[in-house]
Motif scaffolding. Structure first.
Motif, PDB file in Angstrom:
ATOM      1  N   THR A  15       0.873  -1.168   0.000  1.00 20.74           N
ATOM      2  CA  THR A  15       0.000   0.000   0.000  1.00 20.74           C
ATOM      3  C   THR A  15       0.911   1.219   0.000  1.00 20.74           C
ATOM      4  OG1 THR A  15      -1.669  -1.213   1.243  1.00 20.74           O
ATOM      5  CG2 THR A  15      -1.861   1.190   1.221  1.00 20.74           C
ATOM      6  N   LEU A  16       0.766   2.068  -1.025  1.00 20.54           N
ATOM      7  CA  LEU A  16       1.690   3.173  -1.224  1.00 20.54           C
ATOM      8  C   LEU A  16       0.980   4.512  -1.324  1.00 20.54           C
ATOM      9  CD1 LEU A  16       3.748   1.461  -4.066  1.00 20.54           C
ATOM     10  CD2 LEU A  16       4.291   1.473  -1.625  1.00 20.54           C
ATOM     11  N   HIS A  17       1.675   5.555  -0.923  1.00 21.13           N
ATOM     12  CA  HIS A  17       1.235   6.928  -1.150  1.00 21.13           C
ATOM     13  C   HIS A  17       2.321   7.564  -2.006  1.00 21.13           C
ATOM     14  CE1 HIS A  17      -0.730  10.778  -0.448  1.00 21.13           C
ATOM     15  NE2 HIS A  17       0.501  11.289  -0.341  1.00 21.13           N
ATOM     16  N   ILE A  18       1.961   8.037  -3.185  1.00 18.10           N
ATOM     17  CA  ILE A  18       2.921   8.515  -4.163  1.00 18.10           C
ATOM     18  C   ILE A  18       2.869  10.033  -4.286  1.00 18.10           C
ATOM     19  CG2 ILE A  18       3.669   8.329  -6.572  1.00 18.10           C
ATOM     20  CD1 ILE A  18       3.846   5.729  -4.836  1.00 18.10           C
ATOM     21  N   GLN A  19       4.050  10.647  -4.348  1.00 16.45           N
ATOM     22  CA  GLN A  19       4.173  12.079  -4.581  1.00 16.45           C
ATOM     23  C   GLN A  19       4.968  12.261  -5.877  1.00 16.45           C
ATOM     24  OE1 GLN A  19       6.072  14.306  -1.443  1.00 16.45           O
ATOM     25  NE2 GLN A  19       6.445  16.029  -2.781  1.00 16.45           N
ATOM     26  N   PRO A  20       4.272  12.423  -7.013  1.00 16.24           N
ATOM     27  CA  PRO A  20       4.978  12.592  -8.285  1.00 16.24           C
ATOM     28  C   PRO A  20       5.535  14.007  -8.435  1.00 16.24           C
ATOM     29  CG  PRO A  20       2.629  12.689  -8.632  1.00 16.24           C
ATOM     30  CD  PRO A  20       2.833  12.399  -7.171  1.00 16.24           C
ATOM     31  N   GLY A  21       6.474  14.163  -9.363  1.00 16.21           N
ATOM     32  CA  GLY A  21       7.023  15.485  -9.644  1.00 16.21           C
ATOM     33  C   GLY A  21       7.999  15.988  -8.599  1.00 16.21           C
ATOM     34  N   ALA A  22       8.583  15.087  -7.815  1.00 18.96           N
ATOM     35  CA  ALA A  22       9.549  15.483  -6.785  1.00 18.96           C
ATOM     36  C   ALA A  22      10.930  15.701  -7.417  1.00 18.96           C
ATOM     37  CB  ALA A  22       9.631  14.404  -5.707  1.00 18.96           C
ATOM     38  N   ARG A  23      11.866  16.222  -6.639  1.00 19.87           N
ATOM     39  CA  ARG A  23      13.219  16.441  -7.156  1.00 19.87           C
ATOM     40  C   ARG A  23      13.915  15.134  -7.490  1.00 19.87           C
ATOM     41  NH1 ARG A  23      14.879  20.624  -2.793  1.00 19.87           N
ATOM     42  NH2 ARG A  23      13.707  22.400  -3.532  1.00 19.87           N
ATOM     43  N   LYS A  24      13.733  14.113  -6.611  1.00 18.75           N
ATOM     44  CA  LYS A  24      14.352  12.816  -6.871  1.00 18.75           C
ATOM     45  C   LYS A  24      13.433  11.702  -6.402  1.00 18.75           C
ATOM     46  CE  LYS A  24      17.117  12.241  -2.674  1.00 18.75           C
ATOM     47  NZ  LYS A  24      18.454  11.955  -2.181  1.00 18.75           N
ATOM     48  N   THR A  25      13.689  10.511  -6.915  1.00 17.67           N
ATOM     49  CA  THR A  25      12.888   9.353  -6.546  1.00 17.67           C
ATOM     50  C   THR A  25      13.487   8.732  -5.289  1.00 17.67           C
ATOM     51  OG1 THR A  25      12.285   8.954  -8.842  1.00 17.67           O
ATOM     52  CG2 THR A  25      12.084   7.100  -7.327  1.00 17.67           C
ATOM     53  N   GLU A  26      12.639   8.609  -4.257  1.00 18.71           N
ATOM     54  CA  GLU A  26      13.121   8.076  -2.985  1.00 18.71           C
ATOM     55  C   GLU A  26      11.954   7.615  -2.117  1.00 18.71           C
ATOM     56  OE1 GLU A  26      15.044  11.189  -0.737  1.00 18.71           O
ATOM     57  OE2 GLU A  26      13.418  12.590  -1.140  1.00 18.71           O
ATOM     58  N   ILE A  27      12.278   6.735  -1.175  1.00 20.81           N
ATOM     59  CA  ILE A  27      11.311   6.316  -0.160  1.00 20.81           C
ATOM     60  C   ILE A  27      11.442   7.287   0.999  1.00 20.81           C
ATOM     61  CG2 ILE A  27      10.697   4.505   1.467  1.00 20.81           C
ATOM     62  CD1 ILE A  27      11.783   2.516  -0.649  1.00 20.81           C
ATOM     63  N   VAL A  28      10.317   7.854   1.411  1.00 21.36           N
ATOM     64  CA  VAL A  28      10.339   8.892   2.433  1.00 21.36           C
ATOM     65  C   VAL A  28      10.070   8.325   3.822  1.00 21.36           C
ATOM     66  CG1 VAL A  28       9.327  11.074   3.146  1.00 21.36           C
ATOM     67  CG2 VAL A  28       9.539  10.546   0.733  1.00 21.36           C
ATOM     68  N   GLY A  29       9.131   7.418   3.935  1.00 28.60           N
ATOM     69  CA  GLY A  29       8.735   6.874   5.233  1.00 28.60           C
ATOM     70  C   GLY A  29       7.274   6.487   5.172  1.00 28.60           C
ATOM     71  N   LEU A  30       6.604   6.587   6.282  1.00 28.28           N
ATOM     72  CA  LEU A  30       5.191   6.228   6.329  1.00 28.28           C
ATOM     73  C   LEU A  30       4.307   7.454   6.166  1.00 28.28           C
ATOM     74  CD1 LEU A  30       5.097   3.592   9.203  1.00 28.28           C
ATOM     75  CD2 LEU A  30       4.978   3.190   6.737  1.00 28.28           C
ATOM     76  N   HIS A  31       3.184   7.233   5.520  1.00 22.24           N
ATOM     77  CA  HIS A  31       2.131   8.244   5.381  1.00 22.24           C
ATOM     78  C   HIS A  31       0.856   7.539   5.818  1.00 22.24           C
ATOM     79  CE1 HIS A  31       0.172  11.809   3.661  1.00 22.24           C
ATOM     80  NE2 HIS A  31      -0.781  10.976   3.299  1.00 22.24           N
ATOM     81  N   GLY A  32       0.530   7.644   7.096  1.00 19.44           N
ATOM     82  CA  GLY A  32      -0.591   6.887   7.640  1.00 19.44           C
ATOM     83  C   GLY A  32      -0.246   5.401   7.625  1.00 19.44           C
ATOM     84  N   GLU A  33      -1.051   4.599   6.936  1.00 21.52           N
ATOM     85  CA  GLU A  33      -0.826   3.157   6.838  1.00 21.52           C
ATOM     86  C   GLU A  33      -0.127   2.775   5.532  1.00 21.52           C
ATOM     87  OE1 GLU A  33      -1.722   0.688   9.178  1.00 21.52           O
ATOM     88  OE2 GLU A  33      -1.964   2.446  10.460  1.00 21.52           O
ATOM     89  N   ALA A  34       0.419   3.754   4.816  1.00 24.01           N
ATOM     90  CA  ALA A  34       1.039   3.500   3.516  1.00 24.01           C
ATOM     91  C   ALA A  34       2.508   3.917   3.525  1.00 24.01           C
ATOM     92  CB  ALA A  34       0.299   4.274   2.433  1.00 24.01           C
ATOM     93  N   LEU A  35       3.286   3.266   2.667  1.00 23.74           N
ATOM     94  CA  LEU A  35       4.677   3.651   2.464  1.00 23.74           C
ATOM     95  C   LEU A  35       4.686   4.814   1.480  1.00 23.74           C
ATOM     96  CD1 LEU A  35       7.657   2.872   3.026  1.00 23.74           C
ATOM     97  CD2 LEU A  35       7.557   1.489   0.950  1.00 23.74           C
ATOM     98  N   LYS A  36       5.323   5.924   1.855  1.00 20.89           N
ATOM     99  CA  LYS A  36       5.346   7.104   0.990  1.00 20.89           C
ATOM    100  C   LYS A  36       6.589   7.087   0.115  1.00 20.89           C
ATOM    101  CE  LYS A  36       5.004  12.117   0.851  1.00 20.89           C
ATOM    102  NZ  LYS A  36       4.794  13.343   1.613  1.00 20.89           N
ATOM    103  N   ILE A  37       6.373   7.283  -1.187  1.00 16.00           N
ATOM    104  CA  ILE A  37       7.461   7.315  -2.159  1.00 16.00           C
ATOM    105  C   ILE A  37       7.336   8.598  -2.975  1.00 16.00           C
ATOM    106  CG2 ILE A  37       8.500   6.193  -4.164  1.00 16.00           C
ATOM    107  CD1 ILE A  37       7.456   3.541  -3.081  1.00 16.00           C
ATOM    108  N   ARG A  38       8.445   9.327  -3.085  1.00 16.11           N
ATOM    109  CA  ARG A  38       8.498  10.495  -3.962  1.00 16.11           C
ATOM    110  C   ARG A  38       9.057  10.035  -5.301  1.00 16.11           C
ATOM    111  NH1 ARG A  38      11.277  14.095   0.504  1.00 16.11           N
ATOM    112  NH2 ARG A  38       9.425  14.823   1.588  1.00 16.11           N
ATOM    113  N   LEU A  39       8.434  10.501  -6.385  1.00 11.73           N
ATOM    114  CA  LEU A  39       8.884  10.147  -7.729  1.00 11.73           C
ATOM    115  C   LEU A  39       9.291  11.394  -8.488  1.00 11.73           C
ATOM    116  CD1 LEU A  39       6.152   7.582  -8.822  1.00 11.73           C
ATOM    117  CD2 LEU A  39       8.476   7.089  -8.095  1.00 11.73           C
ATOM    118  N   ALA A  40      10.416  11.321  -9.178  1.00 10.41           N
ATOM    119  CA  ALA A  40      10.866  12.445  -9.990  1.00 10.41           C
ATOM    120  C   ALA A  40      10.016  12.578 -11.259  1.00 10.41           C
ATOM    121  CB  ALA A  40      12.336  12.268 -10.358  1.00 10.41           C
ATOM    122  N   ALA A  41       9.392  11.501 -11.678  1.00 10.74           N
ATOM    123  CA  ALA A  41       8.594  11.517 -12.903  1.00 10.74           C
ATOM    124  C   ALA A  41       7.306  12.324 -12.710  1.00 10.74           C
ATOM    125  CB  ALA A  41       8.238  10.097 -13.312  1.00 10.74           C
TER     126      ALA A  41
END
Length: 96
Positions: A15-41
């Motif tokens: 279960t993921l929470h995605i933040q597109p359009g970030a500076r770089k692609t990385e795993i940030v941590g938890l966002h509620g019950e989901a793993l938060k991932i920032r995507l450069a795309a």
């Protein structure tokens, strides 16, 4: 690990929470019950989804064909299936 559940067929559902359009692609941590991932795309024409699947394949040590978007095609909240992934390696993503 509420963001990662093992399915009956042995695959892992993330279960993921995605933040597109970030500076770089990385795993940030938890966002509620989901793993938060920032995507450069950018979230255009499926580019963010393709980048996410490729990033997860590399991070989890599986082929791109072993990673499948289950739900959330146009949403920030997504569910992804991993086939053949080591549960211990996936659990370690949060510490990465």
């Amino acid at each position: 690990m509420s963001w990662c559940v093992q399915a009956a067929d042995g695959s892992l559902i993330l279960t993921l929470h995605i933040q597109p359009g970030a500076r770089k692609t990385e795993i940030v941590g938890l966002h509620g019950e989901a793993l938060k991932i920032r995507l450069a795309a950018p979230p255009v024409d499926g580019k963010a989804n393709a980048a996410l699947l490729g990033f997860l394949a590399k991070a989890c040590g599986v082929s791109k064909s072993a990673v499948e978007l289950v739900s959330g095609d146009t949403s920030r909240a997504k569910r992804v299936r991993l086939r053949g992934a080591d549960p211990a390696r996936v659990a370690g993503l949060l510490g990465a």
